[in-house]
Design a protein around this motif. Structure first.
Motif, mmCIF file in Angstrom:
data_model
loop_
_atom_site.group_PDB
_atom_site.id
_atom_site.type_symbol
_atom_site.label_atom_id
_atom_site.label_comp_id
_atom_site.label_asym_id
_atom_site.label_seq_id
_atom_site.Cartn_x
_atom_site.Cartn_y
_atom_site.Cartn_z
ATOM 1 N N LYS A 307 0.837 -1.192 0.000
ATOM 2 C CA LYS A 307 0.000 0.000 0.000
ATOM 3 C C LYS A 307 0.874 1.246 0.000
ATOM 4 O O LYS A 307 1.786 1.370 0.820
ATOM 5 N N ILE A 308 0.573 2.147 -0.915
ATOM 6 C CA ILE A 308 1.218 3.459 -0.957
ATOM 7 C C ILE A 308 0.087 4.475 -0.886
ATOM 8 O O ILE A 308 -0.711 4.591 -1.820
ATOM 9 N N ILE A 309 -0.025 5.184 0.226
ATOM 10 C CA ILE A 309 -1.171 6.075 0.415
ATOM 11 C C ILE A 309 -0.729 7.496 0.733
ATOM 12 O O ILE A 309 0.399 7.731 1.173
ATOM 13 N N GLN A 310 -1.659 8.427 0.504
ATOM 14 C CA GLN A 310 -1.486 9.828 0.844
ATOM 15 C C GLN A 310 -2.648 10.273 1.721
ATOM 16 O O GLN A 310 -3.744 9.722 1.627
ATOM 17 N N LEU A 311 -2.408 11.265 2.558
ATOM 18 C CA LEU A 311 -3.459 11.860 3.369
ATOM 19 C C LEU A 311 -3.849 13.202 2.755
ATOM 20 O O LEU A 311 -2.986 14.058 2.529
ATOM 21 N N GLU A 312 -5.129 13.370 2.487
ATOM 22 C CA GLU A 312 -5.594 14.656 1.964
ATOM 23 C C GLU A 312 -5.284 15.767 2.972
ATOM 24 O O GLU A 312 -5.399 15.569 4.186
ATOM 25 N N ALA A 313 -4.847 16.909 2.475
ATOM 26 C CA ALA A 313 -4.512 18.074 3.307
ATOM 27 C C ALA A 313 -3.330 17.813 4.227
ATOM 28 O O ALA A 313 -3.232 18.400 5.306
ATOM 29 N N ASP A 314 -2.435 16.942 3.801
ATOM 30 C CA ASP A 314 -1.212 16.697 4.570
ATOM 31 C C ASP A 314 -0.229 17.837 4.290
ATOM 32 O O ASP A 314 0.252 17.986 3.165
ATOM 33 N N PRO A 315 0.110 18.649 5.297
ATOM 34 C CA PRO A 315 0.993 19.801 5.042
ATOM 35 C C PRO A 315 2.422 19.392 4.691
ATOM 36 O O PRO A 315 3.177 20.205 4.148
ATOM 37 N N LEU A 316 2.793 18.158 4.992
ATOM 38 C CA LEU A 316 4.161 17.707 4.737
ATOM 39 C C LEU A 316 4.301 16.914 3.445
ATOM 40 O O LEU A 316 5.399 16.463 3.115
ATOM 41 N N ASN A 317 3.198 16.725 2.690
ATOM 42 C CA ASN A 317 3.245 16.001 1.419
ATOM 43 C C ASN A 317 3.990 14.671 1.569
ATOM 44 O O ASN A 317 5.015 14.435 0.933
ATOM 45 N N ARG A 318 3.438 13.813 2.417
ATOM 46 C CA ARG A 318 4.088 12.529 2.686
ATOM 47 C C ARG A 318 3.454 11.395 1.891
ATOM 48 O O ARG A 318 2.260 11.400 1.614
ATOM 49 N N LEU A 319 4.291 10.430 1.536
ATOM 50 C CA LEU A 319 3.834 9.133 1.081
ATOM 51 C C LEU A 319 4.037 8.159 2.229
ATOM 52 O O LEU A 319 5.115 8.107 2.832
ATOM 53 N N LEU A 335 3.293 14.158 -8.760
ATOM 54 C CA LEU A 335 4.068 12.967 -9.083
ATOM 55 C C LEU A 335 3.974 11.929 -7.964
ATOM 56 O O LEU A 335 4.012 10.720 -8.232
ATOM 57 N N ALA A 336 3.843 12.395 -6.729
ATOM 58 C CA ALA A 336 3.618 11.460 -5.632
ATOM 59 C C ALA A 336 2.307 10.710 -5.835
ATOM 60 O O ALA A 336 2.210 9.498 -5.568
ATOM 61 N N THR A 337 1.295 11.410 -6.330
ATOM 62 C CA THR A 337 0.008 10.779 -6.628
ATOM 63 C C THR A 337 0.150 9.781 -7.775
ATOM 64 O O THR A 337 -0.450 8.702 -7.754
ATOM 65 N N LEU A 338 0.949 10.116 -8.768
ATOM 66 C CA LEU A 338 1.198 9.194 -9.873
ATOM 67 C C LEU A 338 1.801 7.889 -9.361
ATOM 68 O O LEU A 338 1.388 6.796 -9.761
ATOM 69 N N LEU A 339 2.747 7.989 -8.449
ATOM 70 C CA LEU A 339 3.392 6.806 -7.891
ATOM 71 C C LEU A 339 2.428 5.995 -7.025
ATOM 72 O O LEU A 339 2.414 4.765 -7.082
ATOM 73 N N SER A 340 1.605 6.668 -6.237
ATOM 74 C CA SER A 340 0.719 5.963 -5.315
ATOM 75 C C SER A 340 -0.530 5.413 -5.988
ATOM 76 O O SER A 340 -1.111 4.430 -5.523
ATOM 77 N N ASP A 341 -0.958 6.017 -7.088
ATOM 78 C CA ASP A 341 -2.188 5.579 -7.751
ATOM 79 C C ASP A 341 -1.984 4.378 -8.664
ATOM 80 O O ASP A 341 -2.955 3.698 -9.014
#
Length: 376
Positions: A307-319, A335-341
């Motif tokens: 699993k590679i996930i992101q948190l919406e409204a994450d101020p630190l732009n973490r994967l 690009l982080a979204t491209l990798l996680s999606d």
């Protein structure tokens, strides 16, 4: 390639986490992604969670794996269950991808069942959402309504219950599917030798969230604020209502703090209950090797179940990847979204990622740890 044959928007609006539904031809021309022999081979492995369930006069005996010999079980009244098949059998991953209309963080695993006639699990209640997809063979399912049911033999640590009155009965054949939300009792009986697929989705419990919160506070040595009050009760043995409320408010304040809770949620929701099939590199893989291999047409893939996930409204732009946090510059969010999606990235997609040094470093790290690999 697997593609669902029903209206996803209608399903999410009217059934998801609301009520069971039968979808007779959920997949057209369905073919089993794994054979009975291949499933039995997985059940031989120590790392793979498996079990055989024997049906004996309305009782169920569980034999944990690994399992190498089935001769003692005969030709009926038993089934083999193998968990997290998508972690260990790459050909099954495409079936899981068909269910990504539900977010990745909810996905638990793909469990596959091989069952002989009469085989099945007794009446039970799951605490997760499950899609029960029929492969070869046929099974008869019964589903009851949400209610209060007595645990079998009074054992509150098991999902088994004594029995229930069915509100739904259906025979599933190849490509047919039954969706059951948490809390609805159900059971199955195999009519003819069958392969079945259980695609499970699980959300964390309060217990799991508080356990993760406690672990994070201890690891970071935070959450050290202590309770104070303006007055004390007259009785020495009394904890006043105001003090009880104050303690609860102090805990609520901690939970409401996004700085505290976001990393906890990201780490917890990106972890798997079952072991991943990780194969770390024997020798360090380098940035130069990655760029060269992608240039020669290699495709970047993640291992099954990762699993590679992101948190919406994450101020630190973490994967968040398998329980670990990776912070990236804000401008790399798309690009982080491209990798996680994407579970599989084409050469063109990967080349786009490799234009950014921070992503090159991350991808090389993931390849070296065995979380990602290159395929032709």
């Amino acid at each position: 390639m697997y593609q669902v044959n029903f209206d996803i928007a209608d399903f999410l609006t009217n059934y998801w986490q609301k009520k069971p539904v039968v979808i007779k031809q959920a997949f057209k021309d369905f073919h089993d992604p794994i054979s009975a022999e291949e499933l039995a081979g997985l059940a031989c492995e120590e790392e793979v969670a498996s079990r055989v369930i024997l049906t004996e006069q309305n009782q169920w005996q569980i034999i944990p794996g690994p399992i190498e010999d089935y001769s003692a079980y005969g030709e009926q009244d038993w089934q083999l269950l193998v968990q997290a098949v998508n972690h260990w059998f790459p050909d099954s991953i495409a079936l899981v991808e068909a269910f990504r209309f539900i977010p990745d963080w909810r996905f638990d695993d793909l469990m596959v069942s091989f069952a002989t006639p009469g085989g099945g699990v007794g009446p039970h209640i799951d605490n997760y959402d499950v899609f029960l997809l029929q492969g070869s063979g046929a099974r008869r399912w019964k589903v009851g309504d949400i209610g209060k049911y007595r645990p079998r033999n009074g054992d509150t640590h098991t999902a088994l219950i004594d029995d229930f009155d069915p509100m739904l009965e259906v025979t599933l054949e190849k490509g047919g599917m039954l969706y059951i939300p948490p809390g609805f009792p159900h059971c199955a009986k195999t009519l003819s030798t069958a392969l079945s697929y259980s695609i499970g989705f699980r959300a964390p419990s309060q217990q799991e969230l508080f356990s993760s919160l406690a672990d994070q506070l201890i690891d970071q040595n935070t959450g050290l604020k202590r309770f104070t009050s303006n007055g004390e009760p007259t009785s020495p043995s009394c904890v006043s209502t105001a003090q009880q409320q104050g303690l609860q408010a102090m805990l609520a304040e901690l939970i409401a703090n996004e700085t505290t809770m976001q990393p906890i949620l990201g780490q917890l929701l990106s972890q798997n209950r079952f072991e991943l099939d990780l194969c770390p590199a024997d020798e360090p893989y380098t940035k130069e090797m990655l760029i060269e291999d992608i240039g020669h047409g290699a495709q970047l893939c993640r291992v099954g179940g990762l699993k590679i996930i992101q948190l919406e409204a994450d101020p630190l732009n973490r994967l968040f990847i398998d329980g670990q946090s990776h912070t990236l510059p804000e401008h790399l969010q798309p690009l982080a979204t491209l990798l996680s999606d994407n579970i599989h990235l084409s050469q063109a997609q990967t080349s786009t990622l490799l234009a950014e040094p921070e992503l090159v470093t991350l991808i090389v790290e993931l390849i070296n740890s065995g979380h990602m690999y290159l395929a032709e």
